[in-house]
Design an enzyme around this catalytic site. Sequence first.
Site, PDB file in Angstrom:
ATOM      1  N   SER A 324       1.392  -1.134  -0.357  1.00 35.84           N
ATOM      2  CA  SER A 324       0.328   0.150   0.289  1.00 35.84           C
ATOM      3  C   SER A 324       1.075   1.289  -0.074  1.00 35.84           C
ATOM      4  O   SER A 324       0.468   2.017  -0.544  1.00 35.84           O
ATOM      5  CB  SER A 324      -0.693  -0.239   1.170  1.00 35.84           C
ATOM      6  OG  SER A 324      -1.722   0.951   1.322  1.00 35.84           O
ATOM      7  N   TRP A 327       2.001   1.826  -3.266  1.00 37.08           N
ATOM      8  CA  TRP A 327       1.589   1.828  -4.660  1.00 37.08           C
ATOM      9  C   TRP A 327       1.419   3.411  -4.073  1.00 37.08           C
ATOM     10  O   TRP A 327       1.058   4.510  -5.605  1.00 37.08           O
ATOM     11  CB  TRP A 327      -0.110   1.551  -4.333  1.00 37.08           C
ATOM     12  CG  TRP A 327      -1.209   2.267  -4.679  1.00 37.08           C
ATOM     13  CD1 TRP A 327      -1.617   1.178  -6.008  1.00 37.08           C
ATOM     14  CD2 TRP A 327      -1.779   3.004  -4.680  1.00 37.08           C
ATOM     15  NE1 TRP A 327      -2.904   1.515  -7.043  1.00 37.08           N
ATOM     16  CE2 TRP A 327      -2.945   3.076  -6.160  1.00 37.08           C
ATOM     17  CE3 TRP A 327      -2.331   3.706  -4.059  1.00 37.08           C
ATOM     18  CZ2 TRP A 327      -4.039   3.837  -5.902  1.00 37.08           C
ATOM     19  CZ3 TRP A 327      -2.815   5.353  -3.883  1.00 37.08           C
ATOM     20  CH2 TRP A 327      -3.742   5.342  -5.346  1.00 37.08           C
ATOM     21  N   HIS A 328       1.726   4.030  -3.496  1.00 43.88           N
ATOM     22  CA  HIS A 328       0.966   5.853  -3.173  1.00 43.88           C
ATOM     23  C   HIS A 328       2.213   6.478  -3.727  1.00 43.88           C
ATOM     24  O   HIS A 328       2.113   7.578  -4.228  1.00 43.88           O
ATOM     25  CB  HIS A 328       1.331   5.969  -1.317  1.00 43.88           C
ATOM     26  CG  HIS A 328       0.007   6.014  -0.865  1.00 43.88           C
ATOM     27  ND1 HIS A 328      -0.613   4.436  -0.510  1.00 43.88           N
ATOM     28  CD2 HIS A 328      -1.098   7.069  -0.678  1.00 43.88           C
ATOM     29  CE1 HIS A 328      -2.222   4.761  -0.018  1.00 43.88           C
ATOM     30  NE2 HIS A 328      -2.551   5.644  -1.039  1.00 43.88           N
ATOM     31  N   GLY A 329       3.966   5.803  -3.540  1.00 46.27           N
ATOM     32  CA  GLY A 329       4.411   6.996  -4.265  1.00 46.27           C
ATOM     33  C   GLY A 329       5.618   6.235  -4.086  1.00 46.27           C
ATOM     34  O   GLY A 329       6.242   5.236  -3.600  1.00 46.27           O
ATOM     35  N   PHE A 483      -0.535  10.086  -7.149  1.00 44.59           N
ATOM     36  CA  PHE A 483      -0.418   9.250  -6.894  1.00 44.59           C
ATOM     37  C   PHE A 483      -0.872   8.030  -8.377  1.00 44.59           C
ATOM     38  O   PHE A 483      -0.729   6.073  -8.426  1.00 44.59           O
ATOM     39  CB  PHE A 483      -1.016   8.434  -5.546  1.00 44.59           C
ATOM     40  CG  PHE A 483      -0.584   9.631  -4.573  1.00 44.59           C
ATOM     41  CD1 PHE A 483       0.698   9.511  -4.515  1.00 44.59           C
ATOM     42  CD2 PHE A 483      -1.268   9.389  -3.714  1.00 44.59           C
ATOM     43  CE1 PHE A 483       1.463  10.173  -3.053  1.00 44.59           C
ATOM     44  CE2 PHE A 483      -0.677  10.001  -2.464  1.00 44.59           C
ATOM     45  CZ  PHE A 483       0.181  10.507  -2.590  1.00 44.59           C
TER      46      PHE A 483
END
Length: 483
Positions: A324, A327-329, A483
Site C-alpha cells: 500500500s 502504491w502511494h509513491g 499517485f
Amino acid sequence: MLFNSIDFFIFLPIVFVLYWMVLNKHLRMQNVLLLIASYIFYGWWDWRFLSLILMSTVVDYFVGLQIYKTENSSTRKRWLWLSIGFNLGLLGFFKYFNFFIESWIDAFNSIGYNMDYYSLNIILPVGISFYTFQTMSYSLDISKNKIKPTKDFIAFATFVSFFPQLVAGPIERASNLLPQFFKRRNFDYIMAVDGSRQILWGLFKKIVIADNCASYVNDVFQNYSEYSAGTLVLGVAVFAFQIYADFSGYTDIAIGVAKLFGFQFKRNFNYPYFSTNISDFWKRWHISLSSWLNDYLFTPLAIDLRNYKKYGIFSAVFITFLISGLWHGAGWNYIVWGGLHGLFYIPIIFSKKRFSSISTSNIVTKNNVSYNQIPKMLLTFTMVCFTYIFFRSINLSEAINYNVAISEGIINNNIFNINLPDIRIILFIPCLILVEWIQRDKEFGMDLKAINYIAFRWFIYILVIAIIIIFGAKSQSFIYFQF
C-alpha cells in the site's frame, strides 16, 4: 482537467445537456458520449497518455473473454498473468523505474562499489495507479468466476475511463459499475439534487479547507528547522485535515457528478478521523483501495500463511501495508508510512481470537461512535498523524529530520512558541469536524434530505457557496493526482 477549474464547469453542463436532452433515448449513444467525454477530460492534461488507457482497456477486454471461454486452468492462469503483468508493467515503468534504479545503485555504493546514476525523464501519467487496479480487478474477478465478461467494448471502455473517477478513484469494481452501463437511465431529479449537494460539499472541503491549509503546511514542512516543536506538530495536524479534505473532497465531487448521470459509486470515505483504532481507520479511509488490497492481496496471503496462525496474519497484514505504501509513491518514506500502519496493527491482531481481514466492504454502514470514545479517536488520530510525517515529507531523510526537530524542540522546551495558521484554517477546520460529527450517520456532510424546510436548505446552500467564494484559496491540483 480539474474538478475545481473553470474548464470543468464549462465541460460538465455541455456533457450533461447532450446526455439527457439529446441522447436520453439512446443508451448506447449515451455510453459513446461518456467515453468521448472521458477521453477529452483525461486528454485535457496530456493526450499522449490516452494510449496507455486504451492499451490497458484492450488487453483486459480480450483477456477477460479468453479467461471465460477457456476451461483449462493452466491456460486461464496464463491469460490472467498477461493482464497482471501488462498492468503492473505499465505501472512499474512509469511510476517506479527511477526509484528502483536509484535504490539499486545506492545499495551498491553503500558497500563500496561506485556506480553512476542513470535515470529517464519519465512523466507519471495521472490516474495510472487507479485505472490499472480497476482493470486488473476485472480480470481477477472473471478468473474467480465472480463475474462474466462483457462483449460490449464501448461499455467496458467507458467503465475503465469514466471521467468522474478516472484520475483519483474511487477504484470501482466491475460487479458494481459495469452493469450500470447496460441499464436504461432515466433522469432522476432527487438523485441529481443529492449529487449536486455532494459536489458542493466536496468543493467546500477542497477549496476552503484543503487549499487554505496547503500554504501553511508547505511552509512548515519546507522550513521545519526554523520552527518550534509545537509548530511542527500543528503542521502535521493541519496536513491531516488538508489531505482528508482534498481527497475526500475529490471523492464527493466524483460521486456527485456520477449521480448527475444516473450512476452510483461505492462510498470511499466514512468519517475516518472518528476511528477508534487503526483497523477502524482503514475501514473508513480510501475504502475502495483498502477493500481492493484486502480481496486481492491480503486474503490470498492470509490463506497461504494460515498455518502460522496470528504470526501468519501479521505477516500478511504487514506485506499488504508495505505494498500500500509503495502504491502511494515511489519512495522509501511511503514504504515506511505503510510499514508503520502494519506495525500499529500488532496489538489488534494479538488481542483478537479471530482476525480475518484488514478491511470491510465499502457498503455504507451506520456509525455508532459516541462521545465516550473520543479518547480512542484522539489516540488513533495521533498515530495517523505520526505516519503522515513520512507521507508528506519529500523523502525518508527529510521525514527523519522532521521527527528529530520535534524531539529537539521538546528537549529544549521550544514547544509553545507556535506559529499559528491563517484565521480561515482556525475557523473552518472546527466547522468541518462539527458538521461531520452531527452528520456522521449520513453519507456525506451536506446530506440534507432529512430537512423538510426548503427555505432552510437553500439558506445552507447559499451560505456554503458564499463561503467558497469569499474564503476559497487559489485553486490547486488534488494531492492524489500524484499517485
